[in-house]
Design a protein around this motif. Structure first.
Motif, PDB file in Angstrom:
ATOM      1  N   UNK A  65      69.807   9.993  30.256  1.00  0.00           N
ATOM      2  CA  UNK A  65      68.606  10.816  30.155  1.00  0.00           C
ATOM      3  C   UNK A  65      67.520  10.076  29.370  1.00  0.00           C
ATOM      4  N   UNK A  66      66.265  10.364  29.721  1.00  0.00           N
ATOM      5  CA  UNK A  66      65.114   9.761  29.047  1.00  0.00           C
ATOM      6  C   UNK A  66      63.987  10.782  28.985  1.00  0.00           C
ATOM      7  N   UNK A  67      63.048  10.557  28.094  1.00  0.00           N
ATOM      8  CA  UNK A  67      61.871  11.410  27.966  1.00  0.00           C
ATOM      9  C   UNK A  67      60.625  10.557  28.091  1.00  0.00           C
ATOM     10  N   UNK A  68      59.552  11.177  28.595  1.00  0.00           N
ATOM     11  CA  UNK A  68      58.301  10.457  28.729  1.00  0.00           C
ATOM     12  C   UNK A  68      57.117  11.384  28.627  1.00  0.00           C
ATOM     13  N   UNK A  69      55.936  10.793  28.508  1.00  0.00           N
ATOM     14  CA  UNK A  69      54.670  11.521  28.491  1.00  0.00           C
ATOM     15  C   UNK A  69      53.738  10.833  29.459  1.00  0.00           C
ATOM     16  N   UNK A 114      46.144  16.010  37.297  1.00  0.00           N
ATOM     17  CA  UNK A 114      45.297  15.971  36.114  1.00  0.00           C
ATOM     18  C   UNK A 114      45.969  16.520  34.864  1.00  0.00           C
ATOM     19  N   UNK A 115      47.081  17.258  35.025  1.00  0.00           N
ATOM     20  CA  UNK A 115      47.783  17.813  33.864  1.00  0.00           C
ATOM     21  C   UNK A 115      48.400  16.700  33.026  1.00  0.00           C
ATOM     22  N   UNK A 116      48.241  16.806  31.705  1.00  0.00           N
ATOM     23  CA  UNK A 116      48.965  15.952  30.755  1.00  0.00           C
ATOM     24  C   UNK A 116      50.325  16.625  30.564  1.00  0.00           C
ATOM     25  N   UNK A 117      51.408  15.843  30.699  1.00  0.00           N
ATOM     26  CA  UNK A 117      52.744  16.433  30.671  1.00  0.00           C
ATOM     27  C   UNK A 117      53.719  15.627  29.816  1.00  0.00           C
ATOM     28  N   UNK A 118      54.751  16.322  29.353  1.00  0.00           N
ATOM     29  CA  UNK A 118      55.947  15.713  28.781  1.00  0.00           C
ATOM     30  C   UNK A 118      57.030  15.982  29.820  1.00  0.00           C
ATOM     31  N   UNK A 119      57.901  14.994  30.061  1.00  0.00           N
ATOM     32  CA  UNK A 119      58.904  15.180  31.102  1.00  0.00           C
ATOM     33  C   UNK A 119      60.231  14.547  30.700  1.00  0.00           C
ATOM     34  N   UNK A 133      59.669  19.335  33.251  1.00  0.00           N
ATOM     35  CA  UNK A 133      58.291  18.900  33.031  1.00  0.00           C
ATOM     36  C   UNK A 133      57.519  20.045  32.393  1.00  0.00           C
ATOM     37  N   UNK A 134      56.748  19.730  31.339  1.00  0.00           N
ATOM     38  CA  UNK A 134      55.981  20.745  30.631  1.00  0.00           C
ATOM     39  C   UNK A 134      54.553  20.250  30.421  1.00  0.00           C
TER      40      UNK A 134
END
Length: 136
Positions: A65-69, A114-119, A133-134
């Motif tokens: 698992x990994x996280x990103x922005x 266009x949304x800025x997200x954390x995923x 995704x948020x």
């Protein structure tokens, strides 16, 4: 515009290939990219390459698992992909780049271009699938 997109896709593919991951799937990925990049797939204009568009994998497949922005740059509901301009993802040893990821339909419905997200990503065999995704 199409030559620019193709050049970008080939550049990102070359960058990913140069990341140094030596797995059996690298050869398969390269073969898939070559065969799938040949036909004109206008419906997948935002997709980076054939290998990025075929990243279907269940989240419980033992994947890391990994996280990103990042920022959503395209959504292709027909292909089930979201294209993200993301920052570096250390768990995958990926630099900042723009690439398409597979995602479930309900995740695609929760964001817009266009949304800025954390995923969250499930990583397996040098590719990833968005599992959460948020909006930020």
């Amino acid at each position: 515009m199409k030559p620019l997109m193709l050049t970008t896709m080939l550049g990102v593919t070359a960058l990913l290939a140069a990341c140094g991951q030596k797995t059996e799937s690298d050869e398969t990925t390269a073969a898939n990219s070559a065969t799938e990049a040949a036909p004109d797939k206008g419906e997948m204009a935002g997709n980076m390459s054939g290998d990025m568009g075929n990243m279907a994998m269940p989240a419980d497949s033992g994947a890391k698992m990994a996280k990103g922005n990042g920022t959503v740059t395209a959504i292709d509901k027909a292909a089930g992909t979201v294209t993200l301009d993301h920052g570096p993802i250390p768990e995958a040893k990926w630099p900042a780049m723009t690439m398409a990821f597979k995602a479930r339909p309900e995740l695609l419905d929760s964001v817009k271009v266009g949304d800025k997200v954390a995923f969250d990503l499930a990583l397996k065999d040098g590719s990833g699938e968005v599992t959460a995704i948020q909006k930020q």
